[in-house]
Design an enzyme around this catalytic site. Structure first.
Site, PDB file in Angstrom:
ATOM      1  N   TYR A   1      17.425  24.105 -60.711  1.00 11.15           N
ATOM      2  CA  TYR A   1      17.634  23.544 -59.370  1.00 11.15           C
ATOM      3  C   TYR A   1      19.116  23.558 -59.005  1.00 11.15           C
ATOM      4  O   TYR A   1      19.488  23.904 -57.874  1.00 11.15           O
ATOM      5  CB  TYR A   1      17.086  22.115 -59.315  1.00 11.15           C
ATOM      6  CG  TYR A   1      17.435  21.369 -58.042  1.00 11.15           C
ATOM      7  CD1 TYR A   1      16.778  21.646 -56.857  1.00 11.15           C
ATOM      8  CD2 TYR A   1      18.427  20.385 -58.046  1.00 11.15           C
ATOM      9  CE1 TYR A   1      17.093  20.962 -55.683  1.00 11.15           C
ATOM     10  CE2 TYR A   1      18.741  19.695 -56.886  1.00 11.15           C
ATOM     11  CZ  TYR A   1      18.080  19.990 -55.705  1.00 11.15           C
ATOM     12  OH  TYR A   1      18.403  19.306 -54.553  1.00 11.15           O
TER      13      TYR A   1
ATOM     14  N   SER B   1      23.610  11.675 -51.714  1.00 11.50           N
ATOM     15  CA  SER B   1      22.650  12.455 -50.930  1.00 11.50           C
ATOM     16  C   SER B   1      21.489  11.583 -50.472  1.00 11.50           C
ATOM     17  O   SER B   1      21.050  10.677 -51.191  1.00 11.50           O
ATOM     18  CB  SER B   1      22.119  13.614 -51.786  1.00 11.50           C
ATOM     19  OG  SER B   1      21.007  14.232 -51.173  1.00 11.50           O
TER      20      SER B   1
ATOM     21  N   GLN C   1      25.509  11.088 -47.296  1.00  9.83           N
ATOM     22  CA  GLN C   1      25.103  12.320 -46.610  1.00  9.83           C
ATOM     23  C   GLN C   1      23.705  12.151 -46.024  1.00  9.83           C
ATOM     24  O   GLN C   1      22.803  11.629 -46.679  1.00  9.83           O
ATOM     25  CB  GLN C   1      25.130  13.487 -47.603  1.00  9.83           C
ATOM     26  CG  GLN C   1      24.577  14.796 -47.061  1.00  9.83           C
ATOM     27  CD  GLN C   1      23.083  14.954 -47.334  1.00  9.83           C
ATOM     28  OE1 GLN C   1      22.542  14.319 -48.236  1.00  9.83           O
ATOM     29  NE2 GLN C   1      22.415  15.776 -46.536  1.00  9.83           N
TER      30      GLN C   1
ATOM     31  N   TYR D   1      20.517  14.197 -43.636  1.00 10.48           N
ATOM     32  CA  TYR D   1      19.976  15.411 -43.040  1.00 10.48           C
ATOM     33  C   TYR D   1      19.624  15.137 -41.589  1.00 10.48           C
ATOM     34  O   TYR D   1      19.516  13.990 -41.156  1.00 10.48           O
ATOM     35  CB  TYR D   1      18.745  15.878 -43.812  1.00 10.48           C
ATOM     36  CG  TYR D   1      19.038  16.304 -45.220  1.00 10.48           C
ATOM     37  CD1 TYR D   1      19.643  17.536 -45.479  1.00 10.48           C
ATOM     38  CD2 TYR D   1      18.741  15.475 -46.301  1.00 10.48           C
ATOM     39  CE1 TYR D   1      19.934  17.925 -46.780  1.00 10.48           C
ATOM     40  CE2 TYR D   1      19.017  15.860 -47.598  1.00 10.48           C
ATOM     41  CZ  TYR D   1      19.623  17.091 -47.831  1.00 10.48           C
ATOM     42  OH  TYR D   1      19.916  17.465 -49.117  1.00 10.48           O
TER      43      TYR D   1
ATOM     44  N   THR E   1      24.609  16.939 -42.786  1.00  8.86           N
ATOM     45  CA  THR E   1      24.334  18.322 -43.189  1.00  8.86           C
ATOM     46  C   THR E   1      23.566  19.023 -42.079  1.00  8.86           C
ATOM     47  O   THR E   1      22.492  18.575 -41.685  1.00  8.86           O
ATOM     48  CB  THR E   1      23.507  18.351 -44.488  1.00  8.86           C
ATOM     49  OG1 THR E   1      24.295  17.803 -45.552  1.00  8.86           O
ATOM     50  CG2 THR E   1      23.099  19.768 -44.852  1.00  8.86           C
TER      51      THR E   1
ATOM     52  N   ARG F   1      14.299  29.621 -52.585  1.00  6.72           N
ATOM     53  CA  ARG F   1      14.930  29.631 -53.900  1.00  6.72           C
ATOM     54  C   ARG F   1      13.851  29.959 -54.925  1.00  6.72           C
ATOM     55  O   ARG F   1      13.009  29.117 -55.252  1.00  6.72           O
ATOM     56  CB  ARG F   1      15.587  28.277 -54.167  1.00  6.72           C
ATOM     57  CG  ARG F   1      16.586  27.900 -53.061  1.00  6.72           C
ATOM     58  CD  ARG F   1      16.854  26.419 -52.959  1.00  6.72           C
ATOM     59  NE  ARG F   1      17.543  26.093 -51.719  1.00  6.72           N
ATOM     60  CZ  ARG F   1      17.760  24.850 -51.288  1.00  6.72           C
ATOM     61  NH1 ARG F   1      17.339  23.823 -52.008  1.00  6.72           N
ATOM     62  NH2 ARG F   1      18.399  24.644 -50.146  1.00  6.72           N
TER      63      ARG F   1
ATOM     64  N   LYS G   1      28.865  18.914 -42.264  1.00  5.44           N
ATOM     65  CA  LYS G   1      28.832  19.816 -43.415  1.00  5.44           C
ATOM     66  C   LYS G   1      27.926  21.014 -43.129  1.00  5.44           C
ATOM     67  O   LYS G   1      26.796  20.847 -42.691  1.00  5.44           O
ATOM     68  CB  LYS G   1      28.320  19.071 -44.654  1.00  5.44           C
ATOM     69  CG  LYS G   1      28.199  19.918 -45.920  1.00  5.44           C
ATOM     70  CD  LYS G   1      27.751  19.046 -47.084  1.00  5.44           C
ATOM     71  CE  LYS G   1      27.612  19.836 -48.376  1.00  5.44           C
ATOM     72  NZ  LYS G   1      26.413  20.710 -48.376  1.00  5.44           N
TER      73      LYS G   1
ATOM     74  N   HIS H   1      26.167  25.696 -48.294  1.00  7.03           N
ATOM     75  CA  HIS H   1      25.176  24.958 -49.086  1.00  7.03           C
ATOM     76  C   HIS H   1      25.107  25.500 -50.513  1.00  7.03           C
ATOM     77  O   HIS H   1      24.039  25.561 -51.132  1.00  7.03           O
ATOM     78  CB  HIS H   1      23.793  25.030 -48.425  1.00  7.03           C
ATOM     79  CG  HIS H   1      22.979  23.778 -48.579  1.00  7.03           C
ATOM     80  ND1 HIS H   1      22.918  22.805 -47.615  1.00  7.03           N
ATOM     81  CD2 HIS H   1      22.196  23.330 -49.596  1.00  7.03           C
ATOM     82  CE1 HIS H   1      22.138  21.827 -48.005  1.00  7.03           C
ATOM     83  NE2 HIS H   1      21.689  22.109 -49.221  1.00  7.03           N
TER      84      HIS H   1
ATOM     85  N   ARG I   1      22.643  28.306 -51.283  1.00  3.42           N
ATOM     86  CA  ARG I   1      21.225  27.957 -51.428  1.00  3.42           C
ATOM     87  C   ARG I   1      20.449  28.094 -50.123  1.00  3.42           C
ATOM     88  O   ARG I   1      19.254  27.818 -50.079  1.00  3.42           O
ATOM     89  CB  ARG I   1      21.097  26.520 -51.948  1.00  3.42           C
ATOM     90  CG  ARG I   1      21.628  26.358 -53.347  1.00  3.42           C
ATOM     91  CD  ARG I   1      21.817  24.893 -53.734  1.00  3.42           C
ATOM     92  NE  ARG I   1      20.597  24.118 -53.667  1.00  3.42           N
ATOM     93  CZ  ARG I   1      19.630  24.161 -54.587  1.00  3.42           C
ATOM     94  NH1 ARG I   1      19.727  24.964 -55.632  1.00  3.42           N
ATOM     95  NH2 ARG I   1      18.553  23.402 -54.471  1.00  3.42           N
TER      96      ARG I   1
END
Length: 389
Positions: free
Chosen positions: A25, A107, A128, A130, A156, A165, A252, A276, A279
């Site tokens: 990960y 996060s 952070q 989203y 973000t 991924r 970000k 990122h 990613r």
């Protein structure tokens, strides 16, 4: 603790100690992983200018980020699932950062909650978020961050659509993880990790379970995350988040001068040049190659930070010399955490600091604030995305 002399030493120990699902990960990118690789390899195209016969006494790496004094211009980046790399991982990383004197960024997709970090630290930390569709959840998230004494919000903006991924899909890494016989067998071989995880009560997403509407357990979390991210995100929506927070805000995920200009226009306090960690959009330019053009566009108007690819104090110095006010380490501190817990994070910071200080001295500088392009040899075309190096 073993002798760790560089970040790669920590990564090797981390790989041995941590389950493959969580190692992959952290140590992977999307699609072909081109951008993931170039985030680090592009730093090698920049060479350092050595100076001699300069008084090197009284050196200082002290600086400031977002108006906060820092021991060096390096923050711990927001990393999801940190509490699965090591038990209570976010708490351990936050404590290490506070003791060292650098910012810690939690996060939203952390295992330990905002409240957990506030309970185990004494200084303000960063949080952070989203760009999620659920207004009620977002508003309450901001309220919880304020109550926990978070000093800065990091928004973000490059995760409207999840980059593919391959390793995560093959390992069943999702929110929550889908355990398979193979992954369980691998975890069973990581005895120290497993024993630590058995001792903690924190094994789910602490900022979401019990806080998002309808998310009461790991099984309901999967459905929520599938619908949570806002594919209709635009700059008006980002401005709305800024109004809700009404405090210091960093954006970000900026990778072009055009988007940097938009961030300035909505009143962001800083931007992070970041892809990122390779990613999301595979084939995108590395962060370090995009830094100069973004600095040329907005460097005099807003604080510019850099994330993605930093594995050494020399990388930090190169980013600062190209104009960044601050830098972030994500994988580097994660390696330390997985290798040796809080002490490992501290060791990662010590390594970065030592490399920054020594390199600064050999470049003839005694203060990070004096670093600039004069300390570097940058190849022609490095900052031009049309040039193939």
């Amino acid at each position: 603790m073993p002798i760790y002399t560089n970040i790669e030493d920590l990564r090797r120990h981390y790989a041995r100690r941590t389950p493959k699902m969580f190692y992959d990960y952290a140590e992977s990118g999307s699609w072909t992983e081109q951008t993931f690789r170039e985030n680090t390899s592009d730093f090698q195209h920049i060479h350092l200018k050595q100076r001699v016969a300069v008084d090197m006494s009284g050196r200082s790496t002290r600086s400031s980020m977002m108006g906060e004094d820092v021991a060096m211009p390096v923050a711990l980046a927001p990393v999801g699932l940190t509490g699965m790399q090591a038990a209570d991982g976010e708490i351990k990383a936050a404590r290490a950062a506070e003791k060292f004197g650098v910012p810690f960024t939690l996060s939203t997709m952390s295992i330990c909650s905002i409240e957990d970090i506030a309970e185990h630290t004494t200084q303000p930390f960063w949080f952070q978020v989203y760009t999620l569709k659920d207004d009620d959840f977002m508003r309450r998230l901001f309220e919880r961050a304020k109550a926990a004494n978070c000093s800065t919000i990091v928004v973000t903006v490059d995760l409207q659509v999840l980059g593919q991924r391959h390793k995560d899909l093959k390992n069943g890494l999702s929110a929550p993880p889908k355990l398979t016989a193979k992954s369980i067998a691998n975890m069973a071989t990581k005895i120290p990790w497993g024993l630590e995880m058995l001792k903690t009560k924190r094994r789910s997403f602490g900022n979401i379970v019990g806080h998002a509407k309808g998310v009461t357990d790991p099984s309901s979390l999967l459905a929520w995350t599938a619908e949570a991210f806002d594919v209709s995100l635009d700059w008006k929506r980002i401005a709305q988040f800024k109004a809700w927070w009404d405090g210091k805000l960093i954006i970000k995920g900026i990778m072009t001068p055009e988007d940097a200009r938009c961030a300035v226009e909505i009143g962001a306090d800083a931007i992070i040049v970041s892809n990122h960690g390779g990613r999301q959009l595979d084939g995108a330019m590395s962060s370090i190659r995009m830094l100069t053009s973004i600095m040329d566009e907005v460097g005099g108007e807003i604080e510019v930070h850099l994330d993605s690819g930093i594995r050494s104090g020399q990388d930090v110095l190169k980013a600062l010399a190209l104009g960044a006010k601050g830098t972030y380490i994500g994988r580097a501190f994660t390696y330390g955490l997985g290798a040796a817990g809080e002490e490992g994070v501290t060791r990662a910071l010590q390594i970065i600091h030592k490399e920054l200080d020594t390199t600064m001295a050999l470049c003839g500088e005694t203060d990070v604030s004096r670093l600039g392009p004069h300390n570097l040899y940058v190849p022609n075309g490095f900052a031009d995305p049309t040039v193939k190096l």
